[in-house]
Design a protein around this motif. Structure first.
Motif, mmCIF file in Angstrom:
data_model
loop_
_atom_site.group_PDB
_atom_site.id
_atom_site.type_symbol
_atom_site.label_atom_id
_atom_site.label_comp_id
_atom_site.label_asym_id
_atom_site.label_seq_id
_atom_site.Cartn_x
_atom_site.Cartn_y
_atom_site.Cartn_z
ATOM 1 N N ILE A 44 0.863 -1.174 0.000
ATOM 2 C CA ILE A 44 0.000 0.000 0.000
ATOM 3 C C ILE A 44 0.905 1.232 0.000
ATOM 4 O O ILE A 44 1.805 1.339 0.827
ATOM 5 N N LEU A 68 -1.688 -1.172 -3.930
ATOM 6 C CA LEU A 68 -2.785 -0.209 -3.885
ATOM 7 C C LEU A 68 -2.224 1.176 -3.585
ATOM 8 O O LEU A 68 -1.337 1.322 -2.742
ATOM 9 N N VAL A 102 -12.001 -0.921 -4.649
ATOM 10 C CA VAL A 102 -10.790 -0.730 -5.437
ATOM 11 C C VAL A 102 -11.171 -0.333 -6.859
ATOM 12 O O VAL A 102 -11.950 -1.015 -7.513
ATOM 13 N N LYS A 247 -4.211 0.715 -9.355
ATOM 14 C CA LYS A 247 -5.281 0.339 -8.425
ATOM 15 C C LYS A 247 -5.278 1.310 -7.249
ATOM 16 O O LYS A 247 -4.245 1.508 -6.602
ATOM 17 N N THR A 248 -6.428 1.893 -6.975
ATOM 18 C CA THR A 248 -6.536 2.853 -5.885
ATOM 19 C C THR A 248 -7.789 2.575 -5.061
ATOM 20 O O THR A 248 -8.746 1.962 -5.553
ATOM 21 N N ILE A 249 -7.774 3.030 -3.816
ATOM 22 C CA ILE A 249 -8.897 2.815 -2.904
ATOM 23 C C ILE A 249 -9.762 4.067 -2.859
ATOM 24 O O ILE A 249 -9.256 5.181 -2.790
#
Length: 265
Positions: A44, A68, A102, A247-249
């Motif tokens: 992360i 992420l 996500v 990919k990001t939250i």
């Protein structure tokens, strides 16, 4: 995120205080997250400081697609930052519930003269570095399309459509569309020179080729997101949608439409 616990913090000391960082670290430890000193050891990567810091975090960590990325702002929420470092309750609420999801943001791959390649999350811009009309022959899938004359061109991703592209009156594109957009910067349109004169949205299956006309203005400024690249001499720039995604939250209640409305309406 139960299997992702190694966190690398990317920030500038001028953007946050030591107390803010310590409070964030304490919260992370209470949920079993481990702070690592090297980005290579993280699964992360959390940036602090707004959309610009988020873009820099991705670029400095080489567009990793095996981790992420999380964006935390210190003032106002942005398009890439769903969390405020001063609102730890909101961050903790996200850790405790299923309100996180996500997203996979597309990137574009840019190749200069068949040698140097790089990626962009927002846009690639090509601009004149002198006060002189800039000429570019535009090809789509190796089919000649037009000859552009003006200050330059911007090729943006859907997520980048709300950045530099929008200031050029480009279209805002839904990030769920696999596409890229070509937008002109101050084009010449008269009886002698003619371009499309409007933004052009291309399918993600297309390849865009920009051939710089060698008329003494062949040292353009090439920008990758919010960073200028030191490329001295350029003849041909090829741009296509990359297979690599970021990919990001994000929070489920903070959709793209919410962000557009909050930012511009």
């Amino acid at each position: 995120m139960s299997d992702r616990k190694n966190v690398f913090l990317f920030y500038n000391n001028t953007d946050v205080t030591e107390d803010q960082i310590n409070n964030l670290k304490d919260l992370g430890r209470s949920y079993g997250f481990r702070l690592v000193q090297n980005a290579e050891d993280a699964n992360i990567i959390a940036s602090i400081g707004g959309d610009g810091a988020f873009l820099q975090a991705i670029r400095k960590t080489h567009f990793r697609d095996d981790c992420l990325y999380v964006g935390l702002n210190n003032k106002h929420l942005g398009f890439y930052t769903d969390f405020d470092i001063n609102d730890l309750e909101h961050i903790e609420a996200g850790l405790q519930s299923d309100t996180l999801e996500v997203l996979r943001y597309p990137t574009i791959e840019v190749t200069v003269d068949g040698v140097q390649s790089f990626q962009c999350l927002n846009e690639c811009s090509i601009r004149s570095n002198i006060i002189k009309t800039f000429a570019i022959d535009v090809y789509i899938d190796d089919i000649y399309f037009e000859t552009f004359r003006g200050d330059g061109m911007v090729v943006s991703t859907p997520t980048g459509s709300t950045a530099y592209n929008k200031s050029l009156r480009g279209a805002i594109v839904d990030p769920k569309l696999k596409s890229m957009q070509l937008t002109e910067i101050a084009s010449l349109n008269n009886n002698e020179y003619r371009t499309l004169g409007s933004p052009l949205i291309l399918s993600g299956e297309r390849e865009l080729v920009l051939k710089i006309v060698q008329d003494g203005n062949d040292y353009p400024i090439i920008g990758a997101d919010n960073e200028a690249l030191s490329i001295r001499h350029s003849h041909e720039v090829r741009i296509k949608l990359s297979e690599k995604v970021i990919k990001t939250i994000k929070m489920k209640d903070n959709l793209f439409i919410h962000k557009v409305k909050r930012s511009f309406l």
